[in-house]
Design a protein around this motif. Structure first.
Motif, PDB file in Angstrom:
ATOM      1  N   GLY A   5       8.644 -20.298  -9.301  1.00 16.77           N
ATOM      2  CA  GLY A   5       9.443 -19.709 -10.173  1.00 16.77           C
ATOM      3  C   GLY A   5       9.770 -18.133  -9.954  1.00 16.77           C
ATOM      4  N   ASN A   6       8.649 -17.569  -9.333  1.00 17.78           N
ATOM      5  CA  ASN A   6       8.863 -15.961  -9.074  1.00 17.78           C
ATOM      6  C   ASN A   6       9.044 -15.653  -7.520  1.00 17.78           C
ATOM      7  OD1 ASN A   6       5.916 -16.780  -8.274  1.00 17.78           O
ATOM      8  ND2 ASN A   6       5.230 -14.944  -9.072  1.00 17.78           N
ATOM      9  N   GLU A   7       9.612 -16.477  -6.946  1.00 14.59           N
ATOM     10  CA  GLU A   7       9.769 -16.267  -5.294  1.00 14.59           C
ATOM     11  C   GLU A   7      11.247 -16.490  -5.184  1.00 14.59           C
ATOM     12  OE1 GLU A   7       7.156 -19.159  -3.183  1.00 14.59           O
ATOM     13  OE2 GLU A   7       5.350 -18.056  -4.237  1.00 14.59           O
ATOM     14  N   PRO A   8      12.056 -15.383  -5.555  1.00 11.89           N
ATOM     15  CA  PRO A   8      13.526 -15.461  -5.177  1.00 11.89           C
ATOM     16  C   PRO A   8      14.253 -15.455  -3.973  1.00 11.89           C
ATOM     17  CG  PRO A   8      12.880 -13.084  -5.939  1.00 11.89           C
ATOM     18  CD  PRO A   8      11.497 -14.127  -5.823  1.00 11.89           C
ATOM     19  N   CYS A   9      13.153 -15.219  -3.017  1.00 10.39           N
ATOM     20  CA  CYS A   9      13.943 -15.252  -1.595  1.00 10.39           C
ATOM     21  C   CYS A   9      14.522 -16.500  -1.168  1.00 10.39           C
ATOM     22  CB  CYS A   9      12.682 -14.640  -0.549  1.00 10.39           C
ATOM     23  SG  CYS A   9      11.580 -15.981  -0.524  1.00 10.39           S
ATOM     24  N   GLY A  10      14.033 -17.758  -1.535  1.00  7.61           N
ATOM     25  CA  GLY A  10      14.798 -18.987  -1.394  1.00  7.61           C
ATOM     26  C   GLY A  10      15.848 -19.054  -2.163  1.00  7.61           C
ATOM     27  N   ASP A  53      10.645 -25.567   3.213  1.00  6.55           N
ATOM     28  CA  ASP A  53      10.257 -25.251   2.165  1.00  6.55           C
ATOM     29  C   ASP A  53      10.047 -23.567   2.101  1.00  6.55           C
ATOM     30  OD1 ASP A  53       9.872 -25.475  -0.878  1.00  6.55           O
ATOM     31  OD2 ASP A  53       7.825 -25.947  -0.513  1.00  6.55           O
ATOM     32  N   ILE A  54      10.947 -22.904   1.151  1.00  9.89           N
ATOM     33  CA  ILE A  54      10.877 -21.434   1.306  1.00  9.89           C
ATOM     34  C   ILE A  54       9.851 -20.973   0.415  1.00  9.89           C
ATOM     35  CG2 ILE A  54      12.451 -19.277   1.330  1.00  9.89           C
ATOM     36  CD1 ILE A  54      14.889 -20.848   2.525  1.00  9.89           C
ATOM     37  N   HIS A  55       8.877 -20.173   0.563  1.00 13.53           N
ATOM     38  CA  HIS A  55       8.286 -19.321  -0.241  1.00 13.53           C
ATOM     39  C   HIS A  55       7.970 -17.961   0.345  1.00 13.53           C
ATOM     40  CE1 HIS A  55       6.197 -22.902  -2.283  1.00 13.53           C
ATOM     41  NE2 HIS A  55       6.948 -23.462  -1.383  1.00 13.53           N
ATOM     42  N   SER A  56       6.994 -17.254  -0.684  1.00 14.14           N
ATOM     43  CA  SER A  56       6.641 -15.870  -0.285  1.00 14.14           C
ATOM     44  C   SER A  56       5.247 -15.626  -0.721  1.00 14.14           C
ATOM     45  CB  SER A  56       7.668 -15.043  -0.948  1.00 14.14           C
ATOM     46  OG  SER A  56       7.933 -15.245  -2.455  1.00 14.14           O
ATOM     47  N   MET A  57       4.880 -14.556  -0.739  1.00 11.07           N
ATOM     48  CA  MET A  57       3.247 -14.174  -0.690  1.00 11.07           C
ATOM     49  C   MET A  57       2.840 -13.190  -1.900  1.00 11.07           C
ATOM     50  SD  MET A  57       1.962 -14.724   3.199  1.00 11.07           S
ATOM     51  CE  MET A  57       2.966 -13.265   3.898  1.00 11.07           C
ATOM     52  N   GLN A  58       1.740 -13.177  -2.569  1.00 11.51           N
ATOM     53  CA  GLN A  58       1.367 -12.108  -3.164  1.00 11.51           C
ATOM     54  C   GLN A  58       1.158 -10.786  -2.670  1.00 11.51           C
ATOM     55  OE1 GLN A  58      -2.591 -13.433  -4.645  1.00 11.51           O
ATOM     56  NE2 GLN A  58      -1.894 -15.468  -5.362  1.00 11.51           N
ATOM     57  N   HIS A  59       0.791 -10.561  -1.495  1.00 10.04           N
ATOM     58  CA  HIS A  59       0.641  -9.523  -0.881  1.00 10.04           C
ATOM     59  C   HIS A  59       1.649  -8.986   0.239  1.00 10.04           C
ATOM     60  CE1 HIS A  59      -3.445  -9.205  -2.503  1.00 10.04           C
ATOM     61  NE2 HIS A  59      -3.853 -10.193  -2.272  1.00 10.04           N
ATOM     62  N   GLY A  96       6.958 -13.295   3.300  1.00 15.83           N
ATOM     63  CA  GLY A  96       6.785 -11.902   3.149  1.00 15.83           C
ATOM     64  C   GLY A  96       6.308 -11.573   1.649  1.00 15.83           C
ATOM     65  N   GLN A  97       5.946 -10.680   1.048  1.00 15.12           N
ATOM     66  CA  GLN A  97       5.639 -10.352  -0.201  1.00 15.12           C
ATOM     67  C   GLN A  97       6.893 -10.827  -1.124  1.00 15.12           C
ATOM     68  OE1 GLN A  97       6.310  -8.301  -2.837  1.00 15.12           O
ATOM     69  NE2 GLN A  97       4.692  -8.998  -4.113  1.00 15.12           N
ATOM     70  N   HIS A  98       6.428 -11.312  -2.284  1.00 12.80           N
ATOM     71  CA  HIS A  98       7.385 -11.974  -3.245  1.00 12.80           C
ATOM     72  C   HIS A  98       8.782 -11.341  -3.454  1.00 12.80           C
ATOM     73  CE1 HIS A  98       4.545 -14.971  -4.326  1.00 12.80           C
ATOM     74  NE2 HIS A  98       3.847 -14.330  -5.014  1.00 12.80           N
ATOM     75  N   TRP A  99       8.486  -9.698  -3.613  1.00 14.03           N
ATOM     76  CA  TRP A  99       9.811  -9.242  -4.077  1.00 14.03           C
ATOM     77  C   TRP A  99      10.164  -8.272  -3.154  1.00 14.03           C
ATOM     78  CZ3 TRP A  99       5.237  -9.321  -7.257  1.00 14.03           C
ATOM     79  CH2 TRP A  99       5.065 -10.425  -7.915  1.00 14.03           C
ATOM     80  N   ALA A 100       9.781  -8.104  -1.743  1.00 12.26           N
ATOM     81  CA  ALA A 100       9.975  -7.082  -0.897  1.00 12.26           C
ATOM     82  C   ALA A 100      11.453  -7.500  -0.157  1.00 12.26           C
ATOM     83  CB  ALA A 100       9.132  -7.053   0.333  1.00 12.26           C
ATOM     84  N   ALA A 101      12.457  -6.878  -0.160  1.00 20.66           N
ATOM     85  CA  ALA A 101      13.783  -6.766   0.449  1.00 20.66           C
ATOM     86  C   ALA A 101      13.839  -7.601   1.663  1.00 20.66           C
ATOM     87  CB  ALA A 101      14.456  -5.656   0.564  1.00 20.66           C
ATOM     88  N   ALA A 102      12.681  -7.524   2.466  1.00 17.62           N
ATOM     89  CA  ALA A 102      12.655  -7.917   3.762  1.00 17.62           C
ATOM     90  C   ALA A 102      12.269  -9.406   3.599  1.00 17.62           C
ATOM     91  CB  ALA A 102      11.526  -7.555   4.739  1.00 17.62           C
ATOM     92  N   SER A 103      11.613  -9.706   2.569  1.00 15.71           N
ATOM     93  CA  SER A 103      11.370 -11.495   2.399  1.00 15.71           C
ATOM     94  C   SER A 103      12.851 -12.047   2.270  1.00 15.71           C
ATOM     95  CB  SER A 103      10.729 -11.653   1.235  1.00 15.71           C
ATOM     96  OG  SER A 103       9.508 -11.046   1.260  1.00 15.71           O
ATOM     97  N   GLY A 104      13.801 -11.534   1.721  1.00  9.03           N
ATOM     98  CA  GLY A 104      15.119 -12.040   1.296  1.00  9.03           C
ATOM     99  C   GLY A 104      15.815 -12.179   2.852  1.00  9.03           C
ATOM    100  N   THR A 105      15.636 -11.166   3.626  1.00  6.99           N
ATOM    101  CA  THR A 105      16.380 -11.210   5.182  1.00  6.99           C
ATOM    102  C   THR A 105      15.716 -12.165   5.795  1.00  6.99           C
ATOM    103  OG1 THR A 105      16.782  -8.791   4.754  1.00  6.99           O
ATOM    104  CG2 THR A 105      16.847  -9.584   6.900  1.00  6.99           C
ATOM    105  N   LEU A 106      14.240 -12.442   5.709  1.00  6.40           N
ATOM    106  CA  LEU A 106      13.725 -13.460   6.598  1.00  6.40           C
ATOM    107  C   LEU A 106      14.027 -14.696   6.114  1.00  6.40           C
ATOM    108  CD1 LEU A 106      11.994 -14.306   9.000  1.00  6.40           C
ATOM    109  CD2 LEU A 106       9.949 -13.998   7.520  1.00  6.40           C
ATOM    110  N   ALA A 107      14.147 -14.966   4.744  1.00  2.00           N
ATOM    111  CA  ALA A 107      14.509 -16.387   4.212  1.00  2.00           C
ATOM    112  C   ALA A 107      15.720 -16.983   4.959  1.00  2.00           C
ATOM    113  CB  ALA A 107      14.564 -16.236   2.868  1.00  2.00           C
TER     114      ALA A 107
END
Length: 320
Positions: free
Chosen positions: A52-57, A140-146, A206-217
């Motif tokens: 629930g804390n991985e908004p990039c998807g 299945d789209i996810h992101s990471m802690q670090h 990428g990191q859960h809340w980094a802007a780049a994670s949304g772009t890559l998703a």
């Protein structure tokens, strides 16, 4: 178990789009949508917010909805998974709502889904389960802690690495067998059978809340849908050429056995340790060392509890 006591050292750059407009779905399952092209082709699915804390998807799925993109072959299913945890997300305490009762990405074994116990996440997994039965390809789209290099997690079989190479991003592809704590959705049913053509991938953007994670998703989803023939190749053309990839395979997953696990250094993931036998941490009194030369650390965790995966060790495929 909640992650409320894990401190957050990263800025929350990504928005958390409102998913309530998608609540009704069109499959009889809330927040699950299916679009049929009317033409022969595979049944393809993209899923978001298993955590629930991985908004990039969510950002990726909303991109498709807003552009009104429909499949040109087969069917396309879009699923918002752990809705209750996402609804509870608080950027002031962003680790707290990875899940509410338990990790939704550890419940996908038949013995768990068909068992007697219950939780918010299990009820939702059982609700969504029927839609998975006829899916041929899953992202299945996810992101990471670090803050670490993004990864495509391809599971145990060559078929998923082959699909990863067709997608072309991210640069690192990691084959692995999952976690001792429970089966992931990407390993559900025939996805994890070598003899089946059904294939699933899990991308860590990428990191859960980094802007780049949304772009890559968004990019990875478009390339996935192009690779499976679900949408027009023209949609991927603005993305340009892929950078090339390196494939690894996990040779050891370190499952925590004690009450205390500590890392030797503040590893974040993606580090390649040249020498076999290098000390990485301690599980209680048990030293944890790299099993081979050129070992890459895969997603060292902050969830250092008994039964959880502390880190996975992967080596380049030329060594496997």
């Amino acid at each position: 178990m909640s992650e409320i006591n894990i401190p957050n050292e990263y800025a929350v750059e990504l928005p958390t789009p409102d998913i309530e407009p998608y609540a009704d779905g069109n499959t009889g399952i809330p927040f699950v949508w299916r679009f049929d092209s009317g033409q022969p082709g595979p049944n393809v699915m993209v899923s978001a917010i298993v955590h629930g804390n991985e908004p990039c998807g969510v950002i990726a799925l909303e991109w498709l909805f807003q552009k009104g993109i429909k499949p040109i072959a087969g069917t396309l299913t879009l699923a918002f998974m752990n809705v209750e945890a996402y609804r509870a997300f608080d950027p002031a305490d962003p680790f707290k709502t990875r899940w509410l009762d338990e990790d939704m990405n550890r419940v996908w074994g038949d013995e768990v889904l068909d068992g007697d116990r219950t939780s918010i996440e299990l009820r939702r997994a059982r609700e969504v389960r029927p839609i998975l039965e006829d899916i041929d390809y899953l992202l299945d789209i996810h992101s990471m802690q670090h803050l670490a290099p993004p990864l495509m997690m391809s599971g145990r079989h060559a078929k998923a690495k082959e699909l990863s190479v067709k997608i072309g991003v991210p640069e690192l592809v990691v084959g692995d067998a999952g976690h001792a704590a429970g089966r992931r959705m990407r390993d559900y049913g025939a996805f994890d059978e070598a003899r089946s053509e059904k294939t699933a991938l899990l991308i860590e953007c990428g990191q859960h809340w980094a802007a780049a994670s949304g772009t890559l998703a968004v990019e990875a989803m478009v390339r996935f849908l192009t690779a499976t023939g679900t949408i027009s190749r023209e949609l991927a053309e603005p993305l340009g050429k892929t950078p090339g990839q390196q494939c690894f395979t996990v040779v050891q997953a370190v499952t925590i056995e004690s009450e205390t696990f500590t890392f030797e250094k503040p590893f974040t993931g993606g580090e390649v340790i040249a020498d076999a036998g290098t000390l990485v941490g301690h599980d209680g009194d048990r030293p944890i060392r790299t099993p081979a030369k050129d070992t890459m650390l895969v997603m060292p965790s902050k969830r250092l509890w008994r039964g959880q995966t502390a880190v996975r060790f992967a080596v380049p495929d030329r060594q496997t």
